[in-house]
Design an enzyme around this catalytic site. Structure first.
Site, PDB file in Angstrom:
ATOM      1  N   GLY A   1      32.914   3.507 -67.895  1.00 48.25           N
ATOM      2  CA  GLY A   1      31.421   2.793 -67.231  1.00 48.25           C
ATOM      3  C   GLY A   1      30.615   1.819 -67.699  1.00 48.25           C
ATOM      4  O   GLY A   1      30.658   2.097 -69.195  1.00 48.25           O
TER       5      GLY A   1
ATOM      6  N   GLU B   1      34.420   8.302 -75.568  1.00 46.41           N
ATOM      7  CA  GLU B   1      35.344   8.167 -75.968  1.00 46.41           C
ATOM      8  C   GLU B   1      36.748   7.721 -74.872  1.00 46.41           C
ATOM      9  O   GLU B   1      37.208   8.159 -76.149  1.00 46.41           O
ATOM     10  CB  GLU B   1      34.821  10.116 -75.234  1.00 46.41           C
ATOM     11  CG  GLU B   1      34.776  10.248 -73.809  1.00 46.41           C
ATOM     12  CD  GLU B   1      35.267  11.392 -73.937  1.00 46.41           C
ATOM     13  OE1 GLU B   1      35.303  11.701 -71.900  1.00 46.41           O
ATOM     14  OE2 GLU B   1      36.355  11.961 -73.910  1.00 46.41           O
TER      15      GLU B   1
ATOM     16  N   ASP C   1      25.811   9.113 -71.569  1.00 46.41           N
ATOM     17  CA  ASP C   1      25.604  10.681 -71.440  1.00 46.41           C
ATOM     18  C   ASP C   1      25.603  11.401 -72.541  1.00 46.41           C
ATOM     19  O   ASP C   1      24.923  12.003 -73.261  1.00 46.41           O
ATOM     20  CB  ASP C   1      28.258  10.774 -71.131  1.00 46.41           C
ATOM     21  CG  ASP C   1      27.589  11.382 -68.979  1.00 46.41           C
ATOM     22  OD1 ASP C   1      27.069  10.611 -68.721  1.00 46.41           O
ATOM     23  OD2 ASP C   1      28.611  11.243 -68.685  1.00 46.41           O
TER      24      ASP C   1
ATOM     25  N   ARG D   1      16.219  20.679 -50.798  1.00 46.02           N
ATOM     26  CA  ARG D   1      16.884  19.601 -50.069  1.00 46.02           C
ATOM     27  C   ARG D   1      17.696  18.936 -51.687  1.00 46.02           C
ATOM     28  O   ARG D   1      17.108  19.505 -52.692  1.00 46.02           O
ATOM     29  CB  ARG D   1      15.969  18.204 -49.730  1.00 46.02           C
ATOM     30  CG  ARG D   1      15.350  18.529 -48.148  1.00 46.02           C
ATOM     31  CD  ARG D   1      16.567  18.600 -47.207  1.00 46.02           C
ATOM     32  NE  ARG D   1      15.676  18.833 -46.163  1.00 46.02           N
ATOM     33  CZ  ARG D   1      15.504  18.302 -45.331  1.00 46.02           C
ATOM     34  NH1 ARG D   1      14.639  16.702 -45.737  1.00 46.02           N
ATOM     35  NH2 ARG D   1      14.811  18.424 -44.015  1.00 46.02           N
TER      36      ARG D   1
HETATM   37  O1  F6P Z   1      30.658   8.419 -68.025  1.00 41.96           O
HETATM   38  C1  F6P Z   1      29.316   8.187 -67.690  1.00 41.96           C
HETATM   39  C2  F6P Z   1      29.531   8.345 -65.998  1.00 41.96           C
HETATM   40  O2  F6P Z   1      28.582   7.483 -65.872  1.00 41.96           O
HETATM   41  C3  F6P Z   1      29.578  10.011 -66.090  1.00 41.96           C
HETATM   42  O3  F6P Z   1      27.993  10.428 -65.693  1.00 41.96           O
HETATM   43  C4  F6P Z   1      30.147  10.072 -64.534  1.00 41.96           C
HETATM   44  O4  F6P Z   1      30.508  11.222 -64.025  1.00 41.96           O
HETATM   45  C5  F6P Z   1      30.845   9.064 -65.258  1.00 41.96           C
HETATM   46  O5  F6P Z   1      30.960   7.567 -65.497  1.00 41.96           O
HETATM   47  C6  F6P Z   1      31.413   8.360 -63.101  1.00 41.96           C
HETATM   48  O6  F6P Z   1      32.053   6.822 -63.510  1.00 41.96           O
HETATM   49  P1  F6P Z   1      32.787   6.022 -62.381  1.00 41.96           P
HETATM   50  O7  F6P Z   1      32.158   5.140 -61.854  1.00 41.96           O
HETATM   51  O8  F6P Z   1      33.995   5.281 -62.553  1.00 41.96           O
HETATM   52  O9  F6P Z   1      32.557   6.760 -60.886  1.00 41.96           O
END
Ligand code: F6P
Length: 343
Positions: A11, A103, A128, A267
């Site tokens: 990400g 990771e 994260d 909400r």
């Molecule tokens: O690992 C970072 C992160 O932003 C997580 O918090 C989240 O679950 C994931 O990536 C979302 O990934 P993508 O943008 O590929 O859906």
């Protein structure tokens, strides 16, 4: 002249461009050439690269995302891909590779280090903040600041309408963003993946708060948090190449339960990718810059198989193998501090 390759995988996150800029600038000062590998490990499988020099990195310091592009490609999940990575590493004439990621990306770097590409250096990234062996990853500070501002904005409308507002923040396995933004934003309850959710307990806290005259509340929940004795709530059960589901939806389920049990109008707002986009904070720009410079120093000193890391306020190096061994979950001492402000 030594040639260094650099890639960004997983990400995206604010601070990646400052790392790329720092690597190129430091490499230039040392007389090295840098090749940008596009879209994470995918670029090394497909030999998709771009030139990186002082011109291509000009002006990227405040830019979010990554000029190299990224992907969640895992060479270990594609037939023949690891061999392609090895062959292309040679074809590009790389003396070293700087792999920037979390990771998953660094997990691949670690395997490749043991599988015949020993000259890799890692740079830790993730909003994260759950990577081991480093106190902080860049991207986290920006995400926390964005989430905090969003919580502040929810506060005023929650108060006007006497509502309970559930804020769903990112955090797949660890609740760092939830805890930091929750403390900074004055959340009344913070829910994290590390601790299963007891809805009755959450409702008791909200009711107690209402009983003392506070008829609005903010609940911050990490997307990876889970109800006690229920399956993980996902948007998509299909696993990606690193075995992850697509999270999202816990906020909505929680809001429904809270409204049903308490009778208070509730909400939900999902902060989503807003937390990953846009310009990095000064902290993340500085951390990314320090990591990038240190990564080239490791290459220069042939300290391979290492990841740059932050320890206190010092930039150190640690074995990539150690960093990817175990995720860094929320410090429960910090969560206890957050709990003092619940209700
Ligand atoms: O690992 C970072 C992160 O932003 C997580 O918090 C989240 O679950 C994931 O990536 C979302 O990934 P993508 O943008 O590929 O859906």
């Amino acid at each position: 002249m030594a040639t260094i390759g650099i890639l960004t995988g997983g990400g995206d996150c604010p601070g990646l461009n400052p790392v790329i800029r720092a690597v190129v600038r430091k490499a230039y000062n040392e007389g090295y050439k840098v090749i940008g590998i596009k879209n994470g490990w995918k670029g090394l499988i497909e030999l998709d690269t771009m030139e990186l020099n002082l011109d291509t990195i000009s002006g990227i310091l405040p830019k979010g995302g990554t000029i190299l592009g990224t992907s969640r490609t895992n060479p270990y999940k594609k037939e023949g891909a690891v061999d392609k990575v090895k062959a292309n590493f040679k074809k590009l004439g790389l003396d070293a590779l700087i792999a920037t990621g979390g990771e998953d990306t660094l997990g691949v770097a670690n395997k490749l280090t043991q599988d015949g590409i020993p000259n890799i250096v890692g740079v830790p990234k993730t909003i994260d903040n759950d990577l081991g062996s480093t106190d902080f990853t860049f991207g986290f500070d920006t995400a926390v600041n964005i989430a905090t501002e969003c919580i502040d904005r929810l506060h005023t409308t929650a108060e006007s309408h006497h509502r309970v507002m559930v804020a769903e923040v990112m955090g797949r396995h660890a609740g760092w963003i939830a805890v930091y933004s929750g403390i900074a934003g004055g959340a009344d309850v913070i829910l994290i993946p590390e601790l299963p959710i007891d809805v009755q307990e959450v409702c008791d806290i909200i009711r107690k708060r209402h009983a003392r005259g506070k008829i609005f509340s903010i609940i911050v929940v990490a997307e990876g948090a889970q109800f006690k004795q229920k399956d993980l709530i996902t948007q998509e059960k299909k696993l990606d190449e690193f075995g992850h589901v697509r999270l999202g939806g816990i906020g909505e389920q929680l809001a429904k339960e809270v409204e049903k049990i308490t009778g208070y109008e509730t909400r939900v707002t999902v902060f989503g990718h807003i937390q990953r986009g846009g310009t990095p904070t000064a902290f993340d720009r500085v951390l990314g810059t320090r990591f990038g410079v240190k990564a080239v120093e490791l290459v220069k000193n042939k300290k391979f198989g290492k990841m740059v890391a932050l320890a206190g306020n010092k930039i150190i190096d640690v074995p990539i193998q150690e960093a990817v061994k175990e995720l860094k979950t929320v410090d429960m001492g910090l969560y206890e501090i957050a709990k003092e402000f619940f209700g």
